[in-house]
Design an enzyme around this catalytic site. Structure first.
Site, short mmCIF file in Angstrom:
data_model
loop_
_atom_site.label_atom_id
_atom_site.label_comp_id
_atom_site.label_asym_id
_atom_site.label_seq_id
_atom_site.Cartn_x
_atom_site.Cartn_y
_atom_site.Cartn_z
N ASP A 118 1.04 -1.14 0.08
CA ASP A 118 0.03 0.04 -0.09
C ASP A 118 1.20 1.39 0.07
O ASP A 118 1.95 1.06 0.34
CB ASP A 118 -0.93 -0.05 1.21
CG ASP A 118 -2.17 0.89 0.81
OD1 ASP A 118 -2.15 1.46 -0.23
OD2 ASP A 118 -3.13 0.86 1.89
N VAL A 120 0.31 4.20 2.03
CA VAL A 120 0.60 5.08 3.38
C VAL A 120 0.10 3.96 4.33
O VAL A 120 -0.97 3.61 4.07
CB VAL A 120 0.22 6.42 3.06
CG1 VAL A 120 -1.44 6.53 2.97
CG2 VAL A 120 0.47 6.99 4.32
N ASP A 122 -1.47 5.19 7.64
CA ASP A 122 -2.02 6.13 8.43
C ASP A 122 -2.68 5.88 9.69
O ASP A 122 -1.82 5.92 10.67
CB ASP A 122 -3.10 6.84 7.52
CG ASP A 122 -3.60 8.18 8.22
OD1 ASP A 122 -3.31 8.33 9.29
OD2 ASP A 122 -3.83 9.14 7.26
N THR A 123 -3.78 5.51 9.63
CA THR A 123 -4.18 4.80 11.27
C THR A 123 -4.07 3.63 11.36
O THR A 123 -4.29 2.73 12.25
CB THR A 123 -5.77 5.00 11.15
OG1 THR A 123 -6.38 4.28 10.15
CG2 THR A 123 -6.03 6.63 10.87
N THR A 125 -5.75 1.07 10.02
CA THR A 125 -6.92 0.42 9.93
C THR A 125 -7.21 -0.46 8.56
O THR A 125 -7.50 -1.60 8.67
CB THR A 125 -8.40 1.28 9.87
OG1 THR A 125 -7.91 2.15 10.90
CG2 THR A 125 -9.59 0.50 9.71
N THR A 126 -6.67 -0.05 7.44
CA THR A 126 -6.74 -0.55 6.33
C THR A 126 -5.89 -1.78 6.15
O THR A 126 -6.18 -2.78 5.95
CB THR A 126 -6.49 0.32 5.01
OG1 THR A 126 -7.53 1.26 4.90
CG2 THR A 126 -6.37 -0.35 3.66
N LYS A 162 3.04 6.95 8.91
CA LYS A 162 2.76 8.05 9.38
C LYS A 162 3.17 7.96 10.91
O LYS A 162 2.65 6.99 11.66
CB LYS A 162 1.43 8.65 9.27
CG LYS A 162 1.45 9.32 7.70
CD LYS A 162 -0.07 9.98 7.61
CE LYS A 162 -0.09 10.44 6.29
NZ LYS A 162 -1.37 11.24 6.12
N TRP A 190 -0.18 15.67 5.21
CA TRP A 190 -0.90 15.08 4.12
C TRP A 190 -0.16 14.88 2.77
O TRP A 190 0.66 15.77 2.57
CB TRP A 190 -1.99 16.26 3.85
CG TRP A 190 -3.01 15.94 2.69
CD1 TRP A 190 -3.22 14.89 1.96
CD2 TRP A 190 -4.03 16.75 1.76
NE1 TRP A 190 -4.09 14.73 1.02
CE2 TRP A 190 -4.54 16.06 0.87
CE3 TRP A 190 -4.40 18.36 2.15
CZ2 TRP A 190 -5.67 16.69 0.35
CZ3 TRP A 190 -5.35 18.74 1.56
CH2 TRP A 190 -6.03 18.02 0.45
N TRP A 195 0.34 10.03 -8.63
CA TRP A 195 -1.06 9.56 -9.28
C TRP A 195 -2.23 10.19 -9.00
O TRP A 195 -3.38 9.83 -9.45
CB TRP A 195 -1.15 7.73 -9.01
CG TRP A 195 -0.78 7.47 -7.65
CD1 TRP A 195 -1.91 7.48 -6.59
CD2 TRP A 195 0.19 6.97 -7.06
NE1 TRP A 195 -1.53 6.96 -5.42
CE2 TRP A 195 -0.16 6.76 -5.75
CE3 TRP A 195 1.61 7.07 -7.68
CZ2 TRP A 195 0.72 6.26 -5.07
CZ3 TRP A 195 2.41 6.50 -6.52
CH2 TRP A 195 2.21 6.10 -5.31
#
Length: 213
Positions: A118, A120, A122-123, A125-126, A162, A190, A195
């Site tokens: 992936d 990034v 970030d949290t 969660t994904t 992050k 951010w 892309w």
């Protein structure tokens, strides 16, 4: 005001190239790219992971949606709009693997080293959802085929991690065994990937001005 970091394709390419040597140690058999941000990094990585005389590493795709809310607190000079993505909390599965088809085409995940890609973290969660669901589905498939004794290992590669509190976690053994690889760990800013740009010349110009080339 949300700080925004612009990246060029050159920068992404170099991050993948630099990370490939570490990833090679784990000898991935197959990549699973999380769409849409994982597609381009996975394809670039495949070039650097290929060894002479071997076939290209297959790339499979899954689709997960998380970023769905917007807040108007940042001006984007590349797009001319005032909005910033805010991480959602619910993962929506938009595309998934067809395990029966993979088996019939000798692309089984069972007993393989699988690299999930992936852009990034970030949290988290994904990534948590992707790894936990893939592990569960592979286990079900392995037991159904009488291959429950075969060991399947999952690895994660992201361009950016992050540096912030995470809402979800990855398996502890994945972290302790070094099966999580981030090309860069960055502050909670951010990140504008190339892309996503509608004006690639302006995107590249802003990336160069920030030193992200």
């Amino acid at each position: 005001m949300v700080e925004k970091t612009y990246l060029s394709y050159n920068h992404v390419h170099k991050l993948c190239q630099r990370s490939a040597e570490e990833i090679k140690k784990f000898k991935p058999d197959l990549m699973v790219a999380i769409g849409g941000g994982g597609f381009i990094p996975a394809r670039i990585l495949r070039t650097f992971l290929k060894t002479p005389g071997s076939k290209n590493i297959p790339i499979q795709a899954i689709g997960l949606s998380l970023y769905e809310e917007y807040v108007s607190n940042a001006i984007d000079p590349a797009e001319g709009v005032s909005q910033a993505e805010e991480a959602g909390v619910e993962v929506i599965r938009t595309q998934w693997l067809d395990f029966n088809t993979l088996e019939s085409h000798a692309l089984s995940l069972i007993g393989k080293n699988i690299l999930v890609v992936d852009e990034v973290d970030d949290t988290r969660t994904t990534l948590h959802y992707a790894i936990s669901e893939l592990e569960k589905d592979v286990k079900i498939q392995a037991e159904k085929l009488g291959r429950g004794d075969e060991v399947t290992k999952f690895f994660v590669f992201v361009l950016h991690n992050k540096d912030k509190p995470k809402r979800a976690q990855l398996p502890e053994e994945m972290m302790t065994e070094g099966r999580y690889i981030a090309a860069e760990t960055v502050p909670d800013v951010w990140i504008a990937y190339p892309w996503e740009a509608t004006d690639i010349d302006l995107q590249t110009k802003l990336a160069v001005e920030q030193g992200n080339i």
